[in-house]
Motif scaffolding. Structure first.
Motif: not given
Lengths: 284, 183
Positions: A14-20
């Protein structure tokens, strides 16, 4: 994001490729982890899930998830989510934000979202500070917090009590979790998603950058909430007086059958006609 | 509430499949956190720390792969996140007895970070060893013994990383992305 039906997914799917870009040690990582665990456990298809937010560190959350999302105006996440849920009641609509966004700028929307009882899951990551603007007092900042030059003697006013206020305003599900316990928090979020009506999850999520002096002990301070509130607004004084703000668990859960929120009564043809009408008006 | 979980059985009576599922969750959760730290140290310009967390995450992934190979023929059970027994503590959370603002900051020295990771991985080892000693089912006990070995191997690799950096470490790096406290 794929538009096809997704197979069984793991939390990390469910995580996108954009890093926090949250600070190291930020509590919001735990909330992100808990939310993905809950979505995976509930097997929510990505294409049927939308996460709506306002502005703030915590409101960056939709970008980090691989499902539909909308990063809206400051304090306006709940109206956006309400509109989405009314138009698309088939979606799981999750709203995410912080204490400033939700209790101050969007405070009025919070009250009425509780009252309207639309089927939303509202997760507020409360770090009791405006972190994105470098550390000013928020509605949940203690009156004696003196670290901000804007309030050198402390805000001096009583804190906003989100749980008691949500109960007074009619929220059907109220829970409090701690970001340092993402597994436990995932249960609260899963139950909130399943609750038919407005479900409010208040998350204690420490800010390591601007509140390191007095939030380091939250890990030891949280404890199970044992004094379950009654299912009506008359319980508010007790919740306000007896709740030390650190009890975690489900604080209040109304009978799901009592949900009286809007139902999906529009036929598809009616909905299409309504959308056409709105679009025509917008063009004018 | 059909999705709500049922409570798992006593830890000492875990089946081999339950043992592997529990261990994988613990290891994969720690890997996820190391990866989160890698990305946020990247975002905050501490590239050395980011690279370190990438290496530690890779070590964890190798451990997870080794544990996954221990999976018995039966499918792993589906366990609710909140029913996992061995939860991964926050790698940067202050220690219970020594919490202070200095426990977490942007310009972590590399050796300091490895020591924190070692502390948490030792905690995991202790939990796994306890589970091994308490396991009643022989097959589960055997699998736990292998998992303990894998965890010890991971600690050995972290020790080697620490030995490599302490020789070169002088002072913590400058904070390249300090919080702008004054308005």
């Amino acid at each position: 994001m794929s538009a096809t039906t997704t197979p069984t997914l793991r939390a990390r799917d469910y995580l996108s490729d954009i890093k926090p870009i949250w600070c190291p040690g930020c509590g919001h990582f735990g909330v992100l982890s808990a939310l993905t665990k809950a979505l995976a456990y509930l097997e929510r298809p990505k294409e049927d899930t939308a996460v709506i937010s306002g502005i703030g560190c915590s409101s960056r959350l939709p970008a980090y998830l691989d499902c539909y999302g909308f990063h809206g105006l400051h304090g306006r996440a709940l109206p956006l989510a309400t509109g989405l849920k009314v138009a698309r009641p088939d979606l799981t609509v999750i709203v995410a934000g912080g204490d400033g966004d939700g209790f101050s700028i969007g405070g009025n929307h919070f009250l009425h979202a509780c009252r309207r009882n639309i089927d939303l899951c509202y997760i507020v990551m409360d770090n009791a500070v405006y972190g994105m603007t470098k550390g000013q007092a928020s509605p949940t900042t203690p009156p004696d917090w003196t670290r901000s030059p804007l309030t050198p003697n402390g805000p001096g006013i009583p804190v906003f009590r989100p749980a008691a206020i949500a109960l007074a305003a009619g929220a059907g599900f109220i829970a409090r979790g701690f970001s340092g316990d993402p597994h436990g928090l995932s249960e609260l979020i899963a139950r909130a998603i399943l609750h038919p009506g407005f479900a409010f999850v208040h998350v204690l999520s420490p800010c390591r950058t601007f509140r390191p002096d007095d939030q380091s002990d939250w890990k030891q301070g949280v404890h199970p909430f044992t004094d379950r509130a009654r299912c009506d607004a008359e319980a508010v004084p007790a919740l306000r007086v007896d709740d030390d703000g650190m009890g975690i668990g489900v604080l209040h859960e109304a009978d799901p059958k009592a949900h009286s929120g809007p139902k999906d009564t529009l036929a598809d043809a009616d909905r299409a006609a309504a959308i056409d009408r709105i679009e025509a008006e917008l063009e004018v | 509430m059909s999705h709500m979980p049922t409570q798992p059985g006593a830890p000492s009576a875990m089946t081999p499949a339950e043992v592997v599922a529990q261990a994988l969750e613990l290891i994969q959760d720690s890997v996820s956190r190391y990866e989160q730290l890698q990305s946020c140290f990247n975002a905050h310009n501490n590239e050395a720390a980011a690279e370190l967390f990438g290496r530690i995450a890779a070590i964890g992934l190798a451990t997870a792969a080794a544990v996954a190979r221990l999976q018995p023929a039966e499918a792993l059970p589906r366990i609710a996140p909140w029913d996992f027994l061995w939860r991964c503590p926050d790698v940067l959370a202050p220690r219970l007895d020594q919490s202070s603002p200095e426990d977490c900051h942007h310009p972590f020295a590399i050796a300091e970070l490895i020591r924190l990771a070692l502390q948490r991985e030792h905690c995991a080892l202790t939990r796994l060893q306890d589970a091994h000693q308490q396991a009643h089912i022989a097959a589960s006990r055997a699998i736990l013994a292998r998992i303990v070995e894998q965890q010890q191997q991971q600690l050995t690799e972290l020790d080697a990383l620490l030995a490599a950096v302490t020789a070169n470490e002088a002072t913590p790096p400058d904070d390249l992305d300090p919080p702008n406290r004054p308005e």
